[in-house]
Design an enzyme around this catalytic site. Structure first.
Site, PDB file in Angstrom:
ATOM      1  CE  LYS A  21     -57.768  52.457  66.298  1.00  0.00           C
ATOM      2  NZ  LYS A  21     -56.326  52.241  66.512  1.00  0.00           N
ATOM      3  NE  ARG A  96     -55.973  50.457  59.820  1.00  0.00           N
ATOM      4  CZ  ARG A  96     -56.482  49.940  60.925  1.00  0.00           C
ATOM      5  NH1 ARG A  96     -57.774  49.968  61.134  1.00  0.00           N
ATOM      6  NH2 ARG A  96     -55.682  49.421  61.826  1.00  0.00           N
ATOM      7  NE  ARG A 130     -53.062  44.775  71.158  1.00  0.00           N
ATOM      8  CZ  ARG A 130     -53.588  45.609  70.272  1.00  0.00           C
ATOM      9  NH1 ARG A 130     -54.264  46.660  70.660  1.00  0.00           N
ATOM     10  NH2 ARG A 130     -53.397  45.406  68.991  1.00  0.00           N
ATOM     11  NE  ARG A 163     -54.435  42.735  66.838  1.00  0.00           N
ATOM     12  CZ  ARG A 163     -54.929  43.921  66.526  1.00  0.00           C
ATOM     13  NH1 ARG A 163     -55.839  44.467  67.311  1.00  0.00           N
ATOM     14  NH2 ARG A 163     -54.535  44.577  65.456  1.00  0.00           N
ATOM     15  NE  ARG A 174     -51.160  46.770  63.902  1.00  0.00           N
ATOM     16  CZ  ARG A 174     -51.106  46.277  65.140  1.00  0.00           C
ATOM     17  NH1 ARG A 174     -50.111  45.496  65.513  1.00  0.00           N
ATOM     18  NH2 ARG A 174     -52.043  46.592  65.990  1.00  0.00           N
TER      19      ARG A 174
END
Ligand code: AMP
Length: 216
Positions: A21, A96, A130, A163, A174
């Site tokens: 996204k 969300r 990531r 992160r 999540r």
């Protein structure tokens, strides 16, 4: 090509964590001359700045849980209003929940909602490797050829960081939030005929072009 400032472009990007996204929202915003608004980035910035709002949301973000939805909606909508982004936004991470979707609908209804679909096993691999630049926000994967082993961003020279919520427990949380809270949002937009689903496993440029074809 950018659009004239008179043309309104309101797009919501939906997808599981790691579905791309943020990457696609940034490309789309640049291409269409719209503001890229990432609710997660706004929250992380408030946390780093140690603002009262940041302190309120910090524990949720670290655990990968949904934050206080009313408060977050008020902050994001206030941000859109204050910066006059109401006619040209690409939203990433917001709404969300159905509550947040309704709040957005009442003030700045999106014209198009794009769902990036990626299977869970690919997402877990993407998120585990990531790295994000703490200065310019560029996202890399440890296995990318342009990801420097010394932890320096190849684009701006900033420091690459993992992160805090990209650890296994928070990733699981999540993904669960996606099923309980975001899937109803997807159904909400599908019912109103504004949802376009796009295969998020393709190359970044292929996905970008497919999104462009679906944006009004
Ligand atoms: P993201 O960068 O979109 O993955 O968001 C990171 C974290 O910020 C999420 O796991 C939530 O804790 C919080 N967050 C981001 N956007 C929202 C939102 N619209 N409502 C509630 N919490 C959010």
């Amino acid at each position: 090509m950018t659009r004239s400032s008179k043309t309104s472009v309101r797009v919501v990007l939906l997808g599981k964590p790691g579905s791309g996204k943020g990457t696609q929202a940034a490309l789309l915003a640049e291409r269409l001359g719209a503001a890229h608004l990432s609710s997660g980035a706004i929250l992380r910035n408030e946390i780093t700045e140690r603002t009262p709002f940041g302190k309120q949301v910090e524990e949720y973000v670290l655990r990968g849980e949904i934050g206080p939805q009313e408060l977050i909606a008020a902050v994001i909508l206030g941000h859109i209003e204050r910066h006059r982004y109401g006619d040209a936004y690409i939203l990433d991470g917001f709404p969300r929940t159905v509550y947040q979707a309704r709040e957005l609908e009442a003030r700045f209804p999106p014209a198009r909602c794009i769902l990036l679909s990626v299977p869970d096993d690919i997402l877990v691999r993407r998120l585990a490797g990531r790295l994000t630049c703490s200065r310019c926000g560029a996202v890399f994967h440890e296995s990318d050829a342009d990801c420097r082993p010394d932890g320096v961003c190849a684009r701006c020279g900033g420091t690459l960081r993992k992160r805090a919520d990209d650890d296994t427990d928070a990733i699981r949380k999540r993904l669960a939030v996606f099923r309980t809270d975001v899937e109803p949002v997807i159904r909400y937009y599908r019912r109103t005929g504004r949802l376009a689903e796009i295969d998020g496993t393709r190359r970044i440029s292929v996905i970008h072009n497919r999104i462009l074809r679906r944006v009004p």
